[in-house]
Design a protein around this motif. Structure first.
Motif, PDB file in Angstrom:
ATOM      1  N   UNK A 842       0.991  -0.890  -0.170  1.00 50.23           N
ATOM      2  CA  UNK A 842      -0.057   0.153  -0.112  1.00 50.23           C
ATOM      3  C   UNK A 842       0.526   1.140  -0.279  1.00 50.23           C
ATOM      4  N   UNK A 843       1.842   1.302   0.627  1.00 51.49           N
ATOM      5  CA  UNK A 843       2.825   2.535   0.599  1.00 51.49           C
ATOM      6  C   UNK A 843       3.615   2.547  -0.754  1.00 51.49           C
ATOM      7  N   UNK A 844       4.429   1.538  -1.522  1.00 48.86           N
ATOM      8  CA  UNK A 844       4.451   1.419  -2.650  1.00 48.86           C
ATOM      9  C   UNK A 844       3.595   1.680  -3.735  1.00 48.86           C
ATOM     10  N   UNK A 845       2.669   1.073  -3.665  1.00 50.89           N
ATOM     11  CA  UNK A 845       1.629   1.367  -4.558  1.00 50.89           C
ATOM     12  C   UNK A 845       1.356   3.361  -4.402  1.00 50.89           C
ATOM     13  N   UNK A 846       0.948   3.299  -2.635  1.00 54.50           N
ATOM     14  CA  UNK A 846       0.334   4.931  -3.132  1.00 54.50           C
ATOM     15  C   UNK A 846       0.996   5.669  -3.561  1.00 54.50           C
ATOM     16  N   UNK A 847       2.665   5.228  -3.206  1.00 57.04           N
ATOM     17  CA  UNK A 847       3.734   6.299  -3.480  1.00 57.04           C
ATOM     18  C   UNK A 847       3.481   6.488  -5.185  1.00 57.04           C
ATOM     19  N   UNK A 848       3.908   5.647  -6.099  1.00 52.31           N
ATOM     20  CA  UNK A 848       3.067   5.243  -7.532  1.00 52.31           C
ATOM     21  C   UNK A 848       1.944   6.536  -8.239  1.00 52.31           C
ATOM     22  N   UNK A 849       1.039   6.222  -6.491  1.00 49.25           N
ATOM     23  CA  UNK A 849      -0.010   6.979  -7.311  1.00 49.25           C
ATOM     24  C   UNK A 849      -0.596   8.370  -7.552  1.00 49.25           C
ATOM     25  N   UNK A 850       0.616   9.140  -6.511  1.00 44.66           N
ATOM     26  CA  UNK A 850       0.729   9.971  -5.850  1.00 44.66           C
ATOM     27  C   UNK A 850       1.740  10.282  -7.351  1.00 44.66           C
ATOM     28  N   UNK A 851       3.483   9.811  -7.598  1.00 48.21           N
ATOM     29  CA  UNK A 851       3.966  10.101  -8.784  1.00 48.21           C
ATOM     30  C   UNK A 851       3.219  10.392  -9.716  1.00 48.21           C
ATOM     31  N   UNK A 852       2.143   9.707 -10.380  1.00 47.26           N
ATOM     32  CA  UNK A 852       1.345   9.036 -11.210  1.00 47.26           C
ATOM     33  C   UNK A 852       0.933  10.652 -11.951  1.00 47.26           C
ATOM     34  N   UNK A 853       0.268  10.710 -10.316  1.00 47.22           N
ATOM     35  CA  UNK A 853      -0.954  11.958 -10.357  1.00 47.22           C
ATOM     36  C   UNK A 853       0.011  13.456 -10.605  1.00 47.22           C
ATOM     37  N   UNK A 854       0.874  12.833  -9.170  1.00 47.35           N
ATOM     38  CA  UNK A 854       1.744  14.391  -9.965  1.00 47.35           C
ATOM     39  C   UNK A 854       2.187  15.143 -11.769  1.00 47.35           C
ATOM     40  N   UNK A 855       2.357  14.027 -12.295  1.00 42.08           N
ATOM     41  CA  UNK A 855       2.936  14.111 -13.447  1.00 42.08           C
ATOM     42  C   UNK A 855       1.978  14.059 -14.661  1.00 42.08           C
TER      43      UNK A 855
END
Length: 924
Positions: A842-855
């Motif tokens: 959940x931490x790695x996946x949420x970090x991925x969702x955050x960086x993708x949203x930022x992009x």
């Protein structure tokens, strides 16, 4: 019953254990073990395909003991209990075998050997050939001119001569042989002191055990080692010898209620097999069942007919409308008709065919289109082979398709839309309205599955596609698609568009059942595909001269290190050769062997060398050599070859489905693996440069996973530390050691940092002790104190483990599901590994969702600026890299930080560190 095919008798119990230990620990989607199931079925299937029998029996030991346990309570007592992960696989094996139409036998009170022995002798009396498949040496006593053994693990066959060659006695003396030497696997005692050679020698001189005991005085006359004491051993252990003879004898007169004629292979239960293979994850077998290649055509036609039925049944649901209509567009009239059809449609699927997979420089060979299932068209544009029919001019076709492809009101569906978008952009077409990507739909539904079209068509549509390899293999040689006849390519390419449409119609309703998954797809994954395509097309400027110069330096450095290594070793050796390193470290220098390879040799893995490097100079230098050699081979030598001659940039490929957590990966080159913490890696990053008049900007999320942990756990101490922008590692050190933050030393902070990051990855006290080089007891103290001071973290971890076990997956804050197939495994190691993944995912996946949203947010903002002033050029881990003109650096850095820190809301602030430089290293 025909005489030219043998009756096959399979020792199922022998297969069970051999398959269990030989196959990897496979599991299905629910985490249930399947390795033994796969192994047993695969061995039996191979045997059937090799011998094409009409009659077969798979025999298993029944529950409970046999008559031998009543005779001798210690019989097989030394065997370990059945492995936990094997027991639940037995019933599925039985079920699958029955569905395959194979007779299955379990007779109480006797062993599988006895049932097989009875059937074999019964067939022999009827002058029928018998093939017994087993790994059990006891069975050698059954071998005759009509009965043969086969060991499917090594495909060795034992006839009477083979038994003599292997055991040194003929088949009729195998029982006597086992009675004398015993059998440790079954705990048959034998005569103590009589081994393999002595037993062979005795049975060369005597006809049997009985003969030996009637002529004991003759033993002393034999010219065998220990002959004088052997007589007394035999006298003292006569009871054991007679008992062993009884235990080793396979019964051949078991009362059976059937004959060999009843061992006929019957109809396959096709529906049941399809269901079972789907459940246990044997998708390739499903595909082979459909294709009719799972089992060979039987001589009695039963299996072959069943497979034909299967193919019919698989297609019957769509048989009436499944007649495909695939057109090849070669005239202006056909093209105009399809343009009208596309323009009037609400949505259509499209696919591009190219001469290679370089998304930036590949040339378009053709385009396929589909508006309705089972109807599609292919437009050939650049086929090169002789005799190619007249193709419409590429520029004319693209000019007619451009308006509808760029029309955002008409939705487009693609499989790997990023690639198709980029290919058409090479020709001045900016495709708008790409609403669905079937690859991403599948990925969002379950990231652990395979998302290529061939696998998805098989899994979701029960359809066997024409593969690219099948199409482009001509006379055993690979050719590019533009050299393939248009007629053949039409069937392949049109199918791609058709199957893409069908997959969307299958997958989208599944996604819509969960609003979180729908939102994840529409708000993150789908728009990101176009952002990535644009970023790939932009690329990053790389200085080839810097890399070439550094490569020369590394070559000299490696030669110097090699000389030092040979001096330390005392002889010349190749530091790139594991075999030679093994000989130097362990044979010559007698370093401790910490781990062995599967073949039993001392391991020279990085993990082993790292541990040895703590005490020994030679492995430390070998590791350093390996690191430099890898850097040279992977980056300084290869990166210059990847620079585009057109724009002098490297255009990596971002893989949106490369990890199960949602994180992006990249290849050609892999930007994620360039070292950042050592001087050598930084030298590589220095070659990633800004164009003249620009700067490289690095915007990196600070401690993002720890911040996500604070949000997920709602631990008060963590929330407070991040809310007040404290040094979290210094805070943790103070909490653990009971010190004020100002009193914490740098070494104590370093250890606390290892605890902070280690625990979210499930690190144990043993792992922590190795990482920071402290005693295990002290490492355990750190962990225990951490959980005392951060109780919310421990509670989150425990709740996550329980939730994962209950539902089989965990979720990110955006609702991304991260399935854990082994979370319910009965194998402790597998289960603990899945539990660690459940906590971290959940931490790695949420970090991925955050960086993708930022992009996505950054891309939207950049569109409103002049793209000449700012470009987003790379994404690596939690970092975005930009190229910005000097005049706009200060203004844009402020905006980048603002957008990235506010793109996603957590209970604690997101923090972004922004760096500026002339190259990537300076900026980072």
């Amino acid at each position: 019953m025909p005489n030219n095919t043998p009756i096959i008798l399979i020792d199922g119990s022998s297969y069970l254990y051999r398959a269990f230990f030989a196959c990897p620990p496979l599991t299905n989607a629910k985490g249930e073990p399947t390795g033994a199931i796969f192994g047993v079925i695969n061995m039996i299937r191979s045997l059937i395909n090799q011998y094409n029998p009409t009659h077969i029996a798979v025999v298993f030991d029944a529950k409970g003991g046999s008559f031998r346990n009543e005779i001798y309570s210690e019989y097989k007592a030394t065997r370990e209990a059945m492995p936990e992960n094997l027991r639940p696989q037995i019933e599925p094996i039985h079920t699958i075998l029955k569905a395959m139409g194979l007779p299955l036998l379990c007779i109480e009170g006797v062993e599988a050997d006895d049932v097989i022995g009875t059937l074999a002798r019964q067939a022999e009396r009827e002058n029928l050939d018998v093939l017994i498949s087993t790994g059990d040496k006891d069975m050698a006593q059954l071998v005759s001119d009509k009965i043969t053994l086969i060991n499917t693990m090594n495909n060795s066959v034992l006839d009477p001569k083979g038994v003599m060659d292997k055991f040194g006695v003929p088949p009729e003396k195998i029982i006597d042989y086992l009675a004398l030497r015993g059998d440790s696997s079954d705990n048959i005692p034998g005569v103590p002191g009589v081994g393999e050679k002595t037993a062979q020698s005795l049975l060369t001189e005597f006809t049997s055990v009985k003969d030996i005991y009637t002529r004991l005085d003759d033993i002393e006359k034999l010219s065998i080692r220990g002959a004088k004491s052997l007589k007394q051993k035999l006298i003292d252990n006569q009871n054991e010898a007679e008992l062993s003879y009884l235990l080793a004898t396979i019964k051949t007169d078991v009362k059976l209620d059937f004959t060999n004629e009843q061992l006929l292979i019957t109809d396959i239960d096709v529906n049941k097999l399809v269901e079972l293979f789907a459940y246990y994850g044997f998708h390739r077998w499903q595909k082979e069942l459909i294709a009719g290649t799972f089992l060979k055509q039987q001589k009695n036609g039963i299996v072959g007919e069943s497979l034909s039925l299967l193919a019919d049944q698989q297609h019957s649901t769509t048989a009436q409308k499944k007649e495909t209509d695939y057109q090849c567009i070669l005239t202006h009239e056909q093209l105009d008709d399809w343009v009208i059809k596309l323009t009037n449609s609400k949505q259509f699927a499209f696919d591009t065919e190219t001469d290679n997979v370089d998304h930036v420089h590949a040339k378009l060979v053709g385009i396929s289109l589909s508006v309705e299932p089972y109807q599609a068209a292919y437009i050939p544009l650049a086929h090169q082979y002789l005799g190619v029919p007249d193709q419409l001019p590429l520029t004319e076709v693209l000019a007619k398709l451009k308006p509808v492809l760029e029309n955002p009101e008409v939705k487009k569906i693609a499989q790997n839309a990023k690639f198709d978008y980029s290919i058409l952009a090479n020709y001045g077409i900016k495709v708008n309205g790409i609403a669905f990507d079937t690859m991403l739909e599948s990925y969002v539904l379950n990231s652990t599955e395979r998302h290529d079209m061939d696998s998805m068509a098989n899994r979701y549509l029960n359809h066997k596609t024409i593969t690219y390899d099948e199409l482009t293999k001509v006379d055993k040689k690979k050719v590019t698609i533009d050299a393939i006849e248009v007629e053949k390519t039409t069937q392949y390419a049109a199918e791609d568009a058709d199957i893409t449409l069908q997959l969307h119609e299958k997958l989208w309703p599944e996604l819509e059942k969960d609003q979180k998954l729908t939102k994840l797809f529409t708000d993150i994954e789908m728009p990101l595909a176009i952002v990535l395509a644009e970023m790939e097309r932009t690329g990053v400027l790389v200085d080839a001269k810097q890399l070439n110069d550094y490569s020369i330096e590394l070559t000299k450095q490696l030669m110097e290190i090699e000389a030092q290594l040979q001096s330390l070793a005392g002889e010349k050796f190749n530091p790139a050769s594991p075999k030679q390193i093994q000989a130097i470290l362990f044979d010559k220098h007698n370093l401790p062997v910490l781990k062995k390879t599967p073949k039993g040799d001392p391991s020279t893995s990085e993990e082993v060398l790292s541990e040895l490097a703590n005490e020994y100079e030679l492995p430390r230098m070998i590791l350093f050599y390996r690191g430099l050699a890898k850097l040279k081979n992977t980056y300084t030598d290869k990166l210059p070859l990847m620079i585009s001659p057109i724009d002098h940039r490297i255009h990596t490929n971002y893989n949106q489905i490369g990890t199960i957590t949602g994180r992006l990966s990249s290849n050609d080159p892999n930007l994620q693996n360039i070292p950042v913490r050592n001087e050598e890696g930084r030298r590589i990053r220095q070659a990633f440069i800004a164009p003249k008049g620009c700067k490289i900007i690095s915007a990196d999320y600070s401690q993002i996973e720890l911040r996500i942990m604070a949000h997920l756990s709602q631990d008060e101490s963590l929330l407070n530390a991040f809310a007040h922008d404290k040094d979290i590692h210094r805070v943790t050190a103070g909490e653990i050691l009971g010190k004020a933050e100002s009193e914490v030393t740098n070494e104590e902070r370093r250890r606390a940092k290892a605890v902070n990051f280690g625990l979210i990855y499930g690190m144990s006290a043993f792992g922590l002790s190795k990482q920071i080089n402290i005693p295990r007891k002290e490492a355990q103290f750190y962990i225990d104190r951490y959980f005392e001071r951060y109780p919310g973290v421990q509670q989150y971890m425990e709740q996550t483990r329980q939730l994962a076990a209950e539902q089989g997956y965990v979720e990110t804050l955006s609702g991304r599901r991260l399935y854990l197939p082994k979370i319910r495994s009965t194998n402790g190691i597998e289960k603990r590994g899945a539990e660690r993944a459940a906590i971290n995912a959940p931490m790695q996946g949420t970090a991925a969702d955050i960086i993708k949203t930022a992009m996505i947010k950054m891309s939207e903002w950049i569109k409103n600026q002049s793209t000449d002033n700012i470009k987003m050029v790379m994404q690596v881990h939690d970092e975005l890299v930009f190229e910005i003109k000097d005049a706009f650096v200060e203004q844009y850095c402020t905006e980048i930080k603002k957008i990235m820190e506010n793109c996603y809301q957590l209970s604690v602030p997101l923090k972004v560190d922004v760096g500026i430089g002339n190259n990537w290293d300076e900026a980072h």
